[in-house]
Design a protein around this motif. Sequence first.
Motif, PDB file in Angstrom:
ATOM      1  N   ILE B 183     -24.740  12.591 -19.629  1.00 10.23           N
ATOM      2  CA  ILE B 183     -26.179  12.417 -19.516  1.00 10.23           C
ATOM      3  C   ILE B 183     -26.832  12.787 -18.440  1.00 10.23           C
ATOM      4  O   ILE B 183     -28.045  13.219 -18.092  1.00 10.23           O
ATOM      5  N   ARG B 184     -26.043  12.353 -17.202  1.00  9.09           N
ATOM      6  CA  ARG B 184     -26.602  12.641 -16.030  1.00  9.09           C
ATOM      7  C   ARG B 184     -26.893  14.146 -15.669  1.00  9.09           C
ATOM      8  O   ARG B 184     -27.834  14.475 -15.107  1.00  9.09           O
ATOM      9  N   ALA B 185     -25.899  15.004 -16.254  1.00  6.46           N
ATOM     10  CA  ALA B 185     -25.945  16.402 -16.155  1.00  6.46           C
ATOM     11  C   ALA B 185     -27.350  16.869 -17.088  1.00  6.46           C
ATOM     12  O   ALA B 185     -28.083  17.768 -16.461  1.00  6.46           O
ATOM     13  N   MET B 186     -27.642  16.163 -17.875  1.00  9.87           N
ATOM     14  CA  MET B 186     -28.605  16.716 -18.733  1.00  9.87           C
ATOM     15  C   MET B 186     -29.972  16.239 -18.197  1.00  9.87           C
ATOM     16  O   MET B 186     -31.077  16.845 -18.055  1.00  9.87           O
ATOM     17  N   MET B 187     -29.824  15.028 -17.478  1.00  8.85           N
ATOM     18  CA  MET B 187     -31.116  14.645 -16.731  1.00  8.85           C
ATOM     19  C   MET B 187     -31.501  15.522 -15.535  1.00  8.85           C
ATOM     20  O   MET B 187     -32.609  15.818 -15.384  1.00  8.85           O
ATOM     21  N   GLN B 188     -30.367  16.167 -15.000  1.00  9.39           N
ATOM     22  CA  GLN B 188     -30.760  16.753 -13.760  1.00  9.39           C
ATOM     23  C   GLN B 188     -31.036  18.378 -14.058  1.00  9.39           C
ATOM     24  O   GLN B 188     -31.762  19.049 -13.406  1.00  9.39           O
ATOM     25  N   ASN B 189     -30.360  18.997 -15.290  1.00 17.24           N
ATOM     26  CA  ASN B 189     -30.691  20.415 -15.409  1.00 17.24           C
ATOM     27  C   ASN B 189     -30.467  20.667 -16.927  1.00 17.24           C
ATOM     28  O   ASN B 189     -29.316  20.810 -17.415  1.00 17.24           O
ATOM     29  N   PRO B 190     -31.340  20.662 -17.844  1.00 20.35           N
ATOM     30  CA  PRO B 190     -30.972  20.713 -19.292  1.00 20.35           C
ATOM     31  C   PRO B 190     -30.341  21.902 -19.599  1.00 20.35           C
ATOM     32  O   PRO B 190     -29.449  22.188 -20.491  1.00 20.35           O
ATOM     33  N   GLU B 191     -30.950  22.913 -18.788  1.00 23.23           N
ATOM     34  CA  GLU B 191     -30.148  24.403 -19.281  1.00 23.23           C
ATOM     35  C   GLU B 191     -28.901  24.602 -18.751  1.00 23.23           C
ATOM     36  O   GLU B 191     -27.990  24.948 -19.702  1.00 23.23           O
ATOM     37  N   GLY B 192     -28.501  23.857 -17.729  1.00 19.73           N
ATOM     38  CA  GLY B 192     -27.218  23.914 -17.146  1.00 19.73           C
ATOM     39  C   GLY B 192     -26.427  22.961 -18.207  1.00 19.73           C
ATOM     40  O   GLY B 192     -25.221  23.533 -18.360  1.00 19.73           O
ATOM     41  N   ALA B 193     -27.035  22.067 -18.688  1.00 21.84           N
ATOM     42  CA  ALA B 193     -26.167  21.147 -19.628  1.00 21.84           C
ATOM     43  C   ALA B 193     -25.670  21.794 -20.964  1.00 21.84           C
ATOM     44  O   ALA B 193     -24.667  21.961 -21.372  1.00 21.84           O
TER      45      ALA B 193
END
Lengths: 232, 308
Positions: B183-193
């Motif tokens: 979830i935190r990864a998605m919060m910080q960079n959706p494309e990277g996630a």
Amino acid sequence: MGAVLQITDLSAGYGPLRVLHEINFTVDRGERLAIVGLNGHGKTTLFRAITHLVGWQRGSILFDGVEIGGQRSLGEGRRTPGIVRLGVAMTPQGDAIFPGLTVRQHLDCGAWSRRAWKERAKRREMIFELFPPLRKLENTTVGTLSGGERRMVSVGRALMTEARLYLIDEPSLGLAPVISQRVIAALREIDVQDGAIIIAEQNVSLLDGQVDRMIGMHAGRLRGDVGHVELG
Amino acid sequence: MDAALIVYALNLSAIYALMAIGISLLWSSIGMLNMAHGATFAVAGYGTLVIGNAVLPGIDSLFHGWAALGVIRLAVLLAAGVGVGALFGLVIYLLAFLPIHDKANFAVRGMIVTLAINLATVQTLLWWFGPRQQALPSVFGFGRLTLLGIPVRYDQAATIGATAVLLGVALAWLRYSRKGLEIRAMMQNPEGAALSGISVRRTALPVMAVTGAMAGAAAVLLSQTVYVSPGAGAMPLIKGMIIALLGGLGSVPGAAVAALLIGTLEAVTGVIPFLGQRMVLLVQFGFIILVLIVRPRGISGLLDETRK
């Protein structure tokens, strides 16, 4: 067996802008391919079309015999996680890092498969072998790292899983020559096994002796398949 | 500032934090301003009412004479509120997120759809339960206990304690679990996630459920002092939204600090003679506008330095 990646008549772009014009090429197993060309000629768009991150696209992309292409003008990024989970690992331009996470958490994010998650400690160790400077930064927030360190983290994240196709976009972009040579050398160390690796790069001299084959890219079309390059 | 006032301020802050953190978390992880958060609040209130009336008599006879009866009753009500809130979060996920999350302009569309859900839900509650305010089964009555020499009403103590526990669990889950990492990864960079194989659809579901559960908990805790009514969600929604804005939309610690600030401000404004309760909203909005003029990104700008 067949090819790892077979692309037929792939066109892609953003809105009214068409960037790729009916591209055709094939990547064989165990191959290290470089796509070279200047800025703005479609190298990044090609990678983003393979992972469905481009605005629209049409044409066939066969990955290990599975169709991951097709015609699409909406839903950018909708299929991306699915494609990644088929075994495509991509290091995007600009690294797409998570600024608030530590290097360690970052690498863990890359370990999406069940096996990779179980072995994540071992795999992190492998990444640290590959990029020694990351070892002492393990618990540092990635947002505070330098460009070169971020690139290593980004490449490391792509290496945490057992992918069969690695797409590395501009590994030398914005880096000092010494550091970009180290990144390229690390890419040389990747064991592609029955998969393949494609590197997009504009600095041809950096790739000297590091890849099996080079294809030029110009104005959204592939030009001049250089064929086999002697390995250093 | 006397001790009772501090307790009152903490009590308000706890409820606000539950609402604001839910709104903030949803915005930063899946990019949706959930206008149906107030509906979740109201639905959870009524759900608790129905479940509580059905179950509590049985509980009472089962645990008759136990000293901990009050705590058990509260736990049952909280579980009901949290469960109903999480379920309603699931409904919002199915109606407002799944069909439109990858269409153009999702932020605006999501706001419109959730606002529609909010209106429809409030009307449905009005039609089914009627406009009458109803009280939840009381848990403690109006007794007081004395903590460190400070008199605290039972319901206030329960609210502060339960909120601290719930938020602690939710934040620990976000911080230490694998899902939380995603979830935190998605919060910080959706494309990277997405490139790390993290699917928005699969990650959004638990976020919706958890934020719904938070709203449900807030409903149960607030309903110990305020009644359950179909429109009960409007004020918590508005306050939660402005506090999330004040905290810097998307920042969980920012929302927590902002909730404390606004809760304290409300408590203090209420006792200043020439302001009083009726000026609370005016003072709150004035304060928030002032902060946003000085710091357009809200409080979180002070808290985290590493943003893109």
